[in-house]
Motif scaffolding. Structure first.
Motif, PDB file in Angstrom:
ATOM      1  N   SER A  25       0.868  -1.177   0.000  1.00  0.00           N
ATOM      2  CA  SER A  25       0.000   0.000   0.000  1.00  0.00           C
ATOM      3  C   SER A  25       0.899   1.219   0.000  1.00  0.00           C
ATOM      4  O   SER A  25       2.082   1.131   0.275  1.00  0.00           O
ATOM      5  CB  SER A  25      -0.914   0.015   1.221  1.00  0.00           C
ATOM      6  OG  SER A  25      -0.176   0.267   2.393  1.00  0.00           O
ATOM      7  N   GLU A  62      -7.815  -6.435   2.113  1.00  0.00           N
ATOM      8  CA  GLU A  62      -8.128  -5.005   2.083  1.00  0.00           C
ATOM      9  C   GLU A  62      -9.416  -4.742   1.288  1.00  0.00           C
ATOM     10  O   GLU A  62     -10.187  -3.841   1.634  1.00  0.00           O
ATOM     11  CB  GLU A  62      -6.960  -4.228   1.492  1.00  0.00           C
ATOM     12  CG  GLU A  62      -5.747  -4.189   2.409  1.00  0.00           C
ATOM     13  CD  GLU A  62      -4.605  -3.355   1.852  1.00  0.00           C
ATOM     14  OE1 GLU A  62      -3.751  -2.931   2.644  1.00  0.00           O
ATOM     15  OE2 GLU A  62      -4.573  -3.133   0.614  1.00  0.00           O
ATOM     16  N   THR A  69      -5.730  -1.123   6.450  1.00  0.00           N
ATOM     17  CA  THR A  69      -4.626  -1.184   5.495  1.00  0.00           C
ATOM     18  C   THR A  69      -3.522  -2.046   6.084  1.00  0.00           C
ATOM     19  O   THR A  69      -3.177  -1.902   7.261  1.00  0.00           O
ATOM     20  CB  THR A  69      -4.073   0.218   5.205  1.00  0.00           C
ATOM     21  OG1 THR A  69      -5.105   1.014   4.607  1.00  0.00           O
ATOM     22  CG2 THR A  69      -2.885   0.161   4.272  1.00  0.00           C
TER      23      THR A  69
END
Length: 433
Positions: A25, A62, A69
């Motif tokens: 991420s 997610e 996250t």
């Protein structure tokens, strides 16, 4: 499997291709990101066969949990990785979830002091109960599974077996007969990859199903210092089986200089027919090569008790120092669910069954995974000794290399290992030693 040396499973992971893990991420850190999302971290080893499915599982989690996250971190494999895990736990710097070994190495983490107790927690609702002993210490459960179980036995080239009209052996005598026929066909019967010394251990470790079939209490007696390899005729056979390929001309001449990575390719090409190894390395092969390889447990003397030794999946754990325990539990639960296993399989072909309720192997799973599943379904599998006893000496691989190359007689090697085990058991403070 042992401490302070890394387990065979860890060594295999460390031997596979390593790649850096890109951030899964764009954000970093943990806790509340300020956007209403909770951020947690996941620590895994840096082998490609772990990194790829970790990415896939994170992406699926997610999507199903948009308020959380997951940021991925990696560590080295082997002893360096072991030490890093212990350091992070002792300093309170561990990720919110970390993937590590189950079994005997868990004891070295002092889980009662460092890990969140997951006994009867909803995070384990989909975990197959057969896995729980591998992550249990002093009656408390500390982990859920990630990845698949593995078989420890003989990988074999299905094309060679078919061409020579061979059947999967259910006794060691049948294995000997097969090996002689393979030798007569000008193909290497048994592959050794002793350049990577950890690969020498399968004859003894993979033979445990036969030991346990002979004496179901053997692991408890071993832990209590009541049985020894050198003085138990059934347990000694693993050392004797290791010596036989060299003695009978079945072993490849280049065994001392052949690596694990080279060996699995030689097997796939049919240059060698049989390879004592875990099922794990099949994931490193192209699908067309993986389809050529099957698996059977190391045969014993009684065909009616033929089975296989299995290595439990790794464990996923939550450190007590985590500030995001509830979010971490959600992630652990997802990994150990059908959705989690499907995400895992989308990234790497499973080389064994998942110990998750309701999980099924995909149709494109390689033959070794289906062979393993058959052993589990027929209840003819036994957990490797490391999952039911903390006793494991640090020098087994060196002892086994000497036996496999004819430098040390099996009886002498077994006695050496018994002495090695005694030192380790005393370091662990086990009673009776």
């Amino acid at each position: 499997m042992k401490h302070p040396r890394p387990s065979l499973a860890i060594a295999v992971v460390a031997a596979s291709s390593l790649v850096p893990l890109a951030a899964c991420s764009s954000s970093s850190g943990s806790g509340d990101s300020g956007s209403g999302k909770t951020e947690i971290t996941l620590l895994t080893d840096n082998a490609e066969s772990t990194v790829k499915p970790a990415k896939a599982v994170i992406a699926a989690f997610e999507k199903a949990n948009p308020t959380i996250t997951v940021n991925a971190e990696t560590r080295p494999g082997g002893a360096e990785g072991d030490n890093l895990v212990k350091t992070k736990l002792s300093t309170g710097d561990m990720a919110d979830v970390f993937w590590y070994n189950s079994g005997s190495l868990l004891q070295a983490l002092s889980p009662e002091k460092t890990l969140v107790d997951l006994t009867n927690d909803p995070a384990l609702k989909d975990t197959d109960p057969s896995f729980l002993p591998a992550v249990t210490q002093k009656g408390k459960v500390y982990g859920a599974p990630w990845g698949t179980a593995m078989g420890g036995g003989i990988l074999y080239n299905k094309d060679v077996y078919s061409q020579l009209g061979l059947s999967v052996p259910k006794t060691w005598a049948e294995f000997e007969s097969n090996s002689e026929k393979i030798k007569g066909a000008g193909i290497t019967p048994v592959l050794g990859t002793l350049k990577d010394t950890f690969t020498s251990q399968l004859y003894v470790l993979g033979d445990f199903h036969n030991v346990a079939s002979s004496n179901p209490e053997w692991a408890d007696e071993y832990t209590a210092n009541k049985v020894k390899y050198a003085t138990d005729p059934v347990a000694l056979k693993g050392f004797e089986k290791a010596a036989e390929p060299k003695q009978k001309g079945w072993l490849n001449d280049s065994a001392g200089s052949t690596t694990f990575a080279q060996g699995i390719k030689l097997l796939a090409k049919g240059k060698a027919a049989q390879y004592p190894m875990l099922t794990f390395p099949i994931s490193t092969l192209p699908a067309e090569d993986a389809a050529k390889i099957g698996f059977f447990g190391i045969p014993g003397d009684d065909a009616s008790k033929a089975g296989a030794t299995i290595w439990e999946p790794g464990g996923q754990y939550i450190p007590k120092a985590s500030k995001n325990i509830e979010a971490a539990k959600k992630f652990v639960a997802f990994v150990a669910s059908v959705a989690g296993t499907e995400a895992f399989s989308s990234a790497v072909p499973p080389t064994g069954p998942y110990l998750v309720k309701g999980s099924k192997l995909p149709d494109n799973a390689p033959p070794v995974a289906k062979d393993m599943q058959a052993y589990i379904d027929s209840k003819t599998s036994t957990p490797a000794l490391e999952f039911i006893s903390p006793v494991k000496g640090p020098s087994l691989e060196q002892i086994m290399v000497a036996i496999m190359t004819g430098q040390t007689p099996p009886q002498e090697g077994a006695a050496q290992y018994d002495a090695d085990v005694t030192k380790q058991a005393k370091q662990l403070g086990l009673p009776g030693w």
